[in-house]
Scaffold this active site. Structure first.
Site, short mmCIF file in Angstrom:
data_model
loop_
_atom_site.label_atom_id
_atom_site.label_comp_id
_atom_site.label_asym_id
_atom_site.label_seq_id
_atom_site.Cartn_x
_atom_site.Cartn_y
_atom_site.Cartn_z
N HIS B 185 0.78 -1.23 0.00
CA HIS B 185 0.00 0.00 0.00
C HIS B 185 0.82 1.28 0.00
O HIS B 185 0.62 2.16 0.82
CB HIS B 185 -0.97 0.01 1.19
CG HIS B 185 -2.20 -0.81 0.96
ND1 HIS B 185 -3.04 -0.59 -0.10
CD2 HIS B 185 -2.70 -1.87 1.63
CE1 HIS B 185 -4.02 -1.47 -0.07
NE2 HIS B 185 -3.84 -2.27 0.97
N ASN B 244 -6.65 -6.53 -5.15
CA ASN B 244 -7.89 -5.83 -5.50
C ASN B 244 -7.66 -4.34 -5.70
O ASN B 244 -8.48 -3.64 -6.31
CB ASN B 244 -9.00 -6.08 -4.47
CG ASN B 244 -8.65 -5.54 -3.09
OD1 ASN B 244 -7.57 -5.79 -2.57
ND2 ASN B 244 -9.56 -4.80 -2.50
N HIS B 245 -6.53 -3.84 -5.23
CA HIS B 245 -6.24 -2.43 -5.46
C HIS B 245 -5.49 -2.18 -6.78
O HIS B 245 -5.22 -1.05 -7.14
CB HIS B 245 -5.45 -1.83 -4.29
CG HIS B 245 -6.32 -1.42 -3.16
ND1 HIS B 245 -6.68 -0.11 -2.91
CD2 HIS B 245 -6.96 -2.15 -2.21
CE1 HIS B 245 -7.48 -0.06 -1.86
NE2 HIS B 245 -7.66 -1.29 -1.41
N HIS B 476 -4.54 -9.11 1.98
CA HIS B 476 -5.84 -8.45 1.90
C HIS B 476 -6.38 -7.93 3.22
O HIS B 476 -7.21 -7.02 3.23
CB HIS B 476 -6.85 -9.43 1.27
CG HIS B 476 -8.12 -8.82 0.75
ND1 HIS B 476 -8.16 -7.64 0.06
CD2 HIS B 476 -9.39 -9.25 0.81
CE1 HIS B 476 -9.40 -7.39 -0.28
NE2 HIS B 476 -10.18 -8.34 0.16
N ASP B 654 -13.86 14.46 -14.57
CA ASP B 654 -12.72 15.18 -15.12
C ASP B 654 -11.97 14.28 -16.10
O ASP B 654 -10.92 13.73 -15.78
CB ASP B 654 -11.82 15.61 -13.95
CG ASP B 654 -10.53 16.26 -14.43
OD1 ASP B 654 -9.54 16.20 -13.66
OD2 ASP B 654 -10.50 16.78 -15.56
N ASP B 656 -10.17 14.55 -18.74
CA ASP B 656 -8.77 14.68 -19.18
C ASP B 656 -7.82 14.82 -18.01
O ASP B 656 -6.67 15.21 -18.16
CB ASP B 656 -8.62 15.85 -20.17
CG ASP B 656 -9.00 17.17 -19.53
OD1 ASP B 656 -8.90 18.20 -20.20
OD2 ASP B 656 -9.39 17.17 -18.34
N ASP B 698 -14.27 32.06 -14.24
CA ASP B 698 -13.86 31.69 -15.60
C ASP B 698 -14.59 30.45 -16.08
O ASP B 698 -14.27 29.89 -17.12
CB ASP B 698 -12.34 31.51 -15.68
CG ASP B 698 -11.90 30.28 -14.88
OD1 ASP B 698 -10.74 29.87 -15.05
OD2 ASP B 698 -12.71 29.76 -14.10
N GLU B 705 -9.35 22.67 -4.96
CA GLU B 705 -9.76 23.88 -4.24
C GLU B 705 -11.14 23.70 -3.66
O GLU B 705 -11.43 24.13 -2.54
CB GLU B 705 -9.80 25.07 -5.20
CG GLU B 705 -8.53 25.88 -5.20
CD GLU B 705 -8.71 27.19 -5.96
OE1 GLU B 705 -7.89 28.07 -5.73
OE2 GLU B 705 -9.66 27.30 -6.75
#
Lengths: 192, 741
Positions: B185, B244-245, B476, B654, B656, B698, B705
């Site tokens: 991890h 699994n991760h 796990h 998001d 891109d 904009d 943020e």
């Protein structure tokens, strides 16, 4: 308690033999075996709910069957603030054989009267009892005892602790000379 | 010296009087009794602390799966052209048209220039062991590998992994012991510690890493790069199992995606895409000397190694969803087509609407996949306004759904070869990666995590007999000692990320296995904090951390808790008893924790008759935010509670991976969320939220943020961010932004 260092033993046993081993605990009322049915539960409903939580926390059965092993019984009682000796615990469990301790299971309904009985024990020990007992080993009467001696006591007398357990208990308690201020020590251990 | 002391001690004992001796014994017994009580109480604290962390962790995992299932469900039921669907469809689109040459162009690193000022390691291929070791050293010194080399390394890794079978086979017959490690991890310190204690991988020192290399810790990419480079150098002596991760959907929530995008601002997206492929190509399991099976999660009563050996593992980019339908064009090119185009064309199924109407849940009732869906079906409200129209539409859909067999519907998302096979394969892989052992016989769905199953000792016994094996090694699950045997010592859980929940919470372990196949466990604990903690301090610190996390969770459920308390407080005095408090809290939180025991830690304001004043309590818990007075309190609370989900959805939207989403997408996201989270959210609410963030008007929102502004990121919450507040800070990393602080 007056210091009786060097004086001969009171009993008429030969000097080479140690004093006869006294009872390791205050005499409980003489009863044949523990009978859970004879115990009246005096705990409140709220308290019982809390006990159930602790019981569940130690329950290692798959989907929470609410059972613990005999070996865990003492731990659960202690986690709930009781202070039984191992011998007290074995007594309420009906003096099981050692090999049964990890096999036989205990459900909450059976556990509760045992807990009730233990909670009634009068001699819980207080600060003074601890200090008085330790003062025996204060040879110079200056409020300190030798750490090594305390270790020996804990590992050889009463319900013996293992070396590991003693080490953990005494971690950081001894000063550079291996001495322990036993009043502080008792305060430390009572602060949990 | 000691002997003399002992002698004189005992002779002292002999000399004192009986009374004194008695008194000494009493003192000894008192101390011993007290000590045993102390040990029991500490154990109890440790256990409930553990419970707290684990419940919260698993409910997070469950939440992620639920979210994913929800999104998948929407996918299956929206028209292709709907806006909402377009927002999320890309995460289900696993492969665009995939010529190999197209991929090569996409992943091409050759045009990436490495600037003069770059002070990290330079790699040349084929990789040598000196370079692998050099990489290790560079990472130890907090350097970052340049994206050019990252891509090159990953491409080489991809090539190698594609040649591996689903199930690796190792032998120890040449007197080589194999070292097996569990979950890491992203905790680089633990990997360094393992290599330090045990030596680095080499021809004489084979290693097997059992999955979950990434997420939560802050150095996931570094760990991957190290493991891959050693694998490239020693392809026959370094083995990796998938966990699994190793799954991009999971990574969206648990920090790996963010880590990569932050460390590699320009090329992060490509790196992640390539890693998706690599993860899907990771072998599923390893067998040692034909007797010991090593895999990440576990098994189920249906686990069949012969099936697993034959699956097309790379089709399962995410283990959470079966692969898409594949069509083979005459050119032999394999195309994953957009599922819904197919559906629309054939119009085989339910008539779809652009709104959130729904048919009955599909699939076998007890399938975990559908269990979560059933949760949603009552949350989805129709977007259209006419009730009558809605119910009519519903009936249409229902009728359409009922007229198809379940098989038909489920087969949509399966391979053209055989729908049954693919479903079966999928379940095999899911079980492998997600299951946990239990003490009871049998095999039941793993509802806590939301994937795989719980399997019992009888299943282990049966499995080992069938395959003629003697031991299963899996990971796990975090274990306090770093390892734990169960099922009559036939299953060994191995966990290599020490201090996982917090400093001092647990040790890590690795296992050495020689030709005798007797596992030899080695434990360790990384100590980036220089102080040695005593057991008491360690428990205390972890406990405080757990309680802090728990308080936050409680605060995030304030409205529901208030409702629950009011039910008990019939006279409206603002007071409840301890018992009522505990019942109310459990009914809201569903964490199955010992609330009565925790009460004294969580509630400091008790009135004299030990009733709890719950308004005072909420004030105690309150998390202060920035200027959010114009935002509705209950909305804020919902945001806080679901902040991980919120961020995950943002990152999905998001597309891109720029870290920004447009206002329009922002609005659409809220619509999605309002359905999922059962929130009533008006356009005005959304505007208010946006205004707080988009201060430059904009038209774009900066995700980070946004999360920061509403105090939705807790810099110190390890469970959410993969970073412990007690561990070293970002100051020692040369990053512009530490992803996980």
């Amino acid at each position: 308690m007056p210091m009786k260092k060097g004086k001969k033993k009171k009993h008429g046993s030969p000097a080479s033999k140690p004093a006869p081993p006294p009872e390791p605990q205050p005499e409980p009322p003489k009863e044949p075996d523990f009978d859970p049915k004879s115990v009246a539960i005096e705990f409140s409903a709220d308290q019982i709910e809390e006990f159930k939580e602790a019981f569940t926390l130690f329950d290692r059965t798959p989907t929470g069957e609410m059972k613990i092993t005999y070996a865990q019984c003492g731990d659960v009682m202690r986690a709930l603030g009781q202070n039984p000796t191992n011998s007290d615990v074995l007594k309420v469990l009906g003096k099981p054989r050692p090999e049964d301790m990890n096999i036989k299971m205990l459900d909450f309904e059976t556990f509760l009267p045992m807990l009730q009985h233990i909670s009634r024990a009068k001699d819980q020990g207080n600060f003074e009892d601890f200090v008085e007992g330790l003062r025996v080993f204060d040879k110079e009467g200056n409020g300190t005892i030798m750490g090594a001696e305390l270790r020996h006591v804990l590992a050889t007398l009463g319900e013996r602790m293992t070396e590991d357990e003693v080490d953990r208990l005494m971690a950081g308690q001894e000063d550079a000379n291996g001495c322990i201020n036993y009043t502080s020590f008792v305060k430390h251990i009572l602060s949990g | 010296m000691c002997k003399n002391n002992l002698k004189s001690f005992f002779s002292f004992l002999f000399k004192i009087s009986f009374t004194l001796y008695n008194s000494a014994i009493r003192a000894a017994v008192l101390i011993q009794r007290w000590y045993r009580q102390y040990v029991a109480r500490t154990e109890m604290r440790r256990r409930y602390t553990w419970h707290i962390f684990q419940s919260i962790e698993y409910s997070g995992e469950q939440a992620q799966i639920k979210l994913y299932n929800f999104l998948g469900y929407l996918m299956d039921n929206f028209t292709p052209s709907s806006t909402e669907r377009n927002l999320i469809s890309h995460i289900f689109r696993e492969n665009d048209v995939c010529w190999d040459s197209e991929w090569e162009r996409y992943f091409c690193y050759k045009n990436i220039e490495v600037p003069e000022v770059y002070s990290g390691p330079h790699l040349t291929f084929p990789l040598t062991v000196e370079q692998a070791v050099g990489l290790l050293e560079a990472f130890r010194n907090k350097k970052q590998l340049h994206s050019r080399y990252v891509l090159e390394l990953l491409l080489e890794t991809w090539k190698v992994l594609r040649m591996m079978p689903n199930i690796n086979r190792i032998s120890t017959c040449q007197s080589k012991e194999v070292t097996i490690c569990g979950d890491l991890h992203g905790q680089l310190e633990d990997l360094l510690l393992i290599f330090y204690k045990n030596g680095m991988p080499s021809l004489d020192k084979p290693y097997l890493f059992n999955g979950d290399f990434v997420d939560r810790g802050k150095d996931s990419i570094e760990i991957l790069l190290i493991l891959f480079s050693f694998m490239l150098v020693y392809p026959c002596d370094v083995f990796l199992n998938r966990g699994n991760h190793e799954d991009h959907i999971i990574n969206l929530r648990y920090g790996f995606t963010k880590e990569v995008l932050t460390k590699y601002k320009i090329h992060g997206k490509r790196i992640l895409k390539l890693l998706q492929k690599i993860f899907s190509w990771l072998p599923l399991a390893t067998i040692i000397d034909q007797k010991v099976l090593v895999l990440h999660g576990g098994i189920s009563e249906n686990t069949d190694l012969s099936i697993l050996a034959k699956v097309n593992r790379h089709n399962y980019v995410s283990a959470l969803r079966p692969p898409k339908r594949r069509n083979h064009s005459p050119a032999g090119m394999s195309i994953d087509i957009d599922l819904d185009n197919e559906l629309w064309n054939t119009s085989r199924i339910l008539q779809r609407r652009a709104s959130f109407t729904y048919p009955e849940p599909l699939g076998p009732k007890d399938c975990f996949h559908n269990r979560s869906l059933q949760d949603f079906s009552n949350r989805i409200k129709a977007n259209t306004h006419n009730e009558l129209e809605n119910s009519r539409k519903k009936e249409d859909i229902l009728a359409a759904a009922l007229s198809r067999s379940q098989q038909d519907v489920l087969s949509l998302s399966t391979d053209s070869v055989s729908s049954d096979n693919v479903k079966e394969d999928w379940r095999q892989i899911l079980d492998l990666l997600w299951s946990d052992p239990m003490n009871q016989d049998g095999c039941i769905p793993n509802e806590v995590r939301g994937g795989g199953c719980y399997w019992g000792p009888d299943v282990t016994e049966d499995f080992l007999n069938r395959h003629n094996m003697q031991l299963i090694i899996r990971s796990h699950e975090c274990k306090q000692e770093g390892y734990e045997f169960c099922h009559n010592r036939k299953v060994l859980t191995l966990f290599s990320a020490s201090n996982y929940y917090d400093v001092g919470s647990n040790r890590g372990a690795y296992v050495k296995l020689g030709p005798d196949l007797v596992p030899y466990v080695v434990q360790y604990q990384a100590s980036s904090m220089t102080r040695e903690l005593t057991a008491r301090q360690s428990v205390g610190r972890t406990e405080r951390s757990a309680l802090k996390v728990l308080r936050e969770q409680l605060f995030a459920h304030k409205s529901d808790l208030l409702c629950a308390f009011k039910k008990f407080d019939t006279e409206n005095k603002g007071l409840v008893s301890l018992n009522d408090w505990a019942s109310a809290v459990e009914s809201v939180m569903h964490l199955n924790l010992p609330w009565r025991m925790l009460c004294s830690q969580l509630v400091t304001c008790r009135s004299t008759d030990s009733m709890i004043s719950y308004y005072d309590w909420f004030n105690e818990l309150a998390i202060k935010g920035p200027n959010t007075d114009h935002i509705d309190q209950s909305l804020l609370e919902t945001l806080y509670r679901h902040r991980s989900t919120l961020e995950t959805i943002f990152r999905i939207v998001d597309t891109d991976n720029s870290g920004f989403i447009s206002m329009e997408d922002f609005r659409q996201t809220w619509k999605l969320l309002s359905v999922y989270l059962k929130m009533e959210i008006t356009d005005e609410d959304i505007c208010n939220l946006a205004v707080t963030i988009d201060s430059n008007h904009d038209g774009t929102i900066d995700i980070d943020e946004f999360m920061e502004a509403f105090r939705l990121t807790d810099k110190k919450s390890r469970l959410e961010r993969g970073r412990s507040m007690f561990m070293g800070t970002a100051s020692d990393l040369k990053l512009e932004e530490d992803p996980n602080v």
